[in-house]
Design a protein around this motif. Sequence first.
Motif, PDB file in Angstrom:
ATOM      1  N   VAL A  22      21.851 -28.107  35.450  1.00 10.19           N
ATOM      2  CA  VAL A  22      22.768 -29.241  35.306  1.00 10.19           C
ATOM      3  C   VAL A  22      21.937 -30.487  35.050  1.00 10.19           C
ATOM      4  O   VAL A  22      20.917 -30.710  35.704  1.00 10.19           O
ATOM      5  N   VAL A  23      22.360 -31.290  34.072  1.00 10.35           N
ATOM      6  CA  VAL A  23      21.684 -32.556  33.775  1.00 10.35           C
ATOM      7  C   VAL A  23      22.727 -33.666  33.746  1.00 10.35           C
ATOM      8  O   VAL A  23      23.925 -33.403  33.648  1.00 10.35           O
ATOM      9  N   VAL A  24      22.258 -34.911  33.832  1.00 10.45           N
ATOM     10  CA  VAL A  24      23.157 -36.052  33.700  1.00 10.45           C
ATOM     11  C   VAL A  24      23.095 -36.537  32.254  1.00 10.45           C
ATOM     12  O   VAL A  24      22.013 -36.767  31.716  1.00 10.45           O
ATOM     13  N   PRO A  38      17.199 -32.768  27.409  1.00  8.28           N
ATOM     14  CA  PRO A  38      16.119 -33.595  27.969  1.00  8.28           C
ATOM     15  C   PRO A  38      16.451 -34.119  29.360  1.00  8.28           C
ATOM     16  O   PRO A  38      17.611 -34.171  29.755  1.00  8.28           O
ATOM     17  N   GLY A  39      15.424 -34.500  30.067  1.00 11.35           N
ATOM     18  CA  GLY A  39      15.604 -35.114  31.383  1.00 11.35           C
ATOM     19  C   GLY A  39      15.470 -34.119  32.516  1.00 11.35           C
ATOM     20  O   GLY A  39      15.274 -32.929  32.305  1.00 11.35           O
ATOM     21  N   ARG A  40      15.577 -34.645  33.725  1.00 17.66           N
ATOM     22  CA  ARG A  40      15.490 -33.808  34.913  1.00 17.66           C
ATOM     23  C   ARG A  40      16.698 -32.896  34.990  1.00 17.66           C
ATOM     24  O   ARG A  40      17.799 -33.274  34.633  1.00 17.66           O
ATOM     25  N   GLY A  41      16.480 -31.727  35.481  1.00 19.08           N
ATOM     26  CA  GLY A  41      17.581 -30.788  35.670  1.00 19.08           C
ATOM     27  C   GLY A  41      17.673 -30.369  37.121  1.00 19.08           C
ATOM     28  O   GLY A  41      16.680 -30.362  37.835  1.00 19.08           O
ATOM     29  N   ALA A  42      18.869 -30.062  37.557  1.00 18.78           N
ATOM     30  CA  ALA A  42      19.095 -29.503  38.885  1.00 18.78           C
ATOM     31  C   ALA A  42      19.680 -28.106  38.672  1.00 18.78           C
ATOM     32  O   ALA A  42      20.462 -27.890  37.746  1.00 18.78           O
ATOM     33  N   TRP A  43      19.302 -27.185  39.510  1.00 19.33           N
ATOM     34  CA  TRP A  43      19.757 -25.805  39.360  1.00 19.33           C
ATOM     35  C   TRP A  43      20.748 -25.475  40.459  1.00 19.33           C
ATOM     36  O   TRP A  43      20.560 -25.834  41.624  1.00 19.33           O
ATOM     37  N   LEU A  64      18.483 -35.113  40.742  1.00 24.00           N
ATOM     38  CA  LEU A  64      18.317 -35.653  39.385  1.00 24.00           C
ATOM     39  C   LEU A  64      17.731 -37.061  39.384  1.00 24.00           C
ATOM     40  O   LEU A  64      17.477 -37.624  38.335  1.00 24.00           O
ATOM     41  N   ARG A  65      17.578 -37.609  40.589  1.00 25.82           N
ATOM     42  CA  ARG A  65      17.026 -38.961  40.758  1.00 25.82           C
ATOM     43  C   ARG A  65      17.806 -40.014  39.980  1.00 25.82           C
ATOM     44  O   ARG A  65      17.243 -40.796  39.210  1.00 25.82           O
ATOM     45  N   VAL A  66      19.121 -39.995  40.179  1.00 24.92           N
ATOM     46  CA  VAL A  66      19.974 -41.017  39.569  1.00 24.92           C
ATOM     47  C   VAL A  66      20.685 -41.769  40.682  1.00 24.92           C
ATOM     48  O   VAL A  66      20.934 -41.229  41.753  1.00 24.92           O
ATOM     49  N   SER A  67      21.013 -43.029  40.419  1.00 22.97           N
ATOM     50  CA  SER A  67      21.744 -43.805  41.420  1.00 22.97           C
ATOM     51  C   SER A  67      23.228 -43.667  41.145  1.00 22.97           C
ATOM     52  O   SER A  67      23.650 -43.379  40.032  1.00 22.97           O
ATOM     53  N   GLY A  68      24.021 -43.888  42.159  1.00 25.23           N
ATOM     54  CA  GLY A  68      25.463 -43.737  42.006  1.00 25.23           C
ATOM     55  C   GLY A  68      25.853 -42.274  42.072  1.00 25.23           C
ATOM     56  O   GLY A  68      25.054 -41.414  42.389  1.00 25.23           O
ATOM     57  N   LYS A  69      27.113 -42.033  41.766  1.00 28.05           N
ATOM     58  CA  LYS A  69      27.628 -40.671  41.838  1.00 28.05           C
ATOM     59  C   LYS A  69      28.090 -40.242  40.449  1.00 28.05           C
ATOM     60  O   LYS A  69      29.109 -40.719  39.966  1.00 28.05           O
ATOM     61  N   PRO A  70      27.340 -39.372  39.793  1.00 29.74           N
ATOM     62  CA  PRO A  70      27.744 -38.941  38.448  1.00 29.74           C
ATOM     63  C   PRO A  70      29.078 -38.195  38.488  1.00 29.74           C
ATOM     64  O   PRO A  70      29.409 -37.560  39.485  1.00 29.74           O
ATOM     65  N   ASP A  71      29.819 -38.271  37.407  1.00 33.94           N
ATOM     66  CA  ASP A  71      31.112 -37.605  37.294  1.00 33.94           C
ATOM     67  C   ASP A  71      30.902 -36.098  37.208  1.00 33.94           C
ATOM     68  O   ASP A  71      30.287 -35.596  36.272  1.00 33.94           O
ATOM     69  N   ALA A  72      31.424 -35.367  38.187  1.00 32.45           N
ATOM     70  CA  ALA A  72      31.247 -33.912  38.232  1.00 32.45           C
ATOM     71  C   ALA A  72      32.354 -33.172  37.482  1.00 32.45           C
ATOM     72  O   ALA A  72      32.330 -31.947  37.392  1.00 32.45           O
TER      73      ALA A  72
END
Length: 85
Positions: A22-24, A38-43, A64-72
Amino acid sequence: MDSVRTCVACRKRASRTELLRVVVHEGRLVADDRAVLPGRGAWVHPTARCLDRAVSRGSFPRALRVSGKPDAGPIENRLKTLMDN
């Protein structure tokens, strides 16, 4: 040999083929089926249980080292489609 990754929800180790990357992308969690985005991924295991656990515990933003809460939403819809087939 297949590489081993850890599910961000249950913390169990599994091969890449058993997990979903999963990526943002533009503030949304999206499935990276081919593990090429591209970018960090979470498994995460492609199950409702692991996905719900990861979302409720805030595992994705941390991994994923992102701030806030990404839309799932996109990843939840994708998982429902996978489980229906």
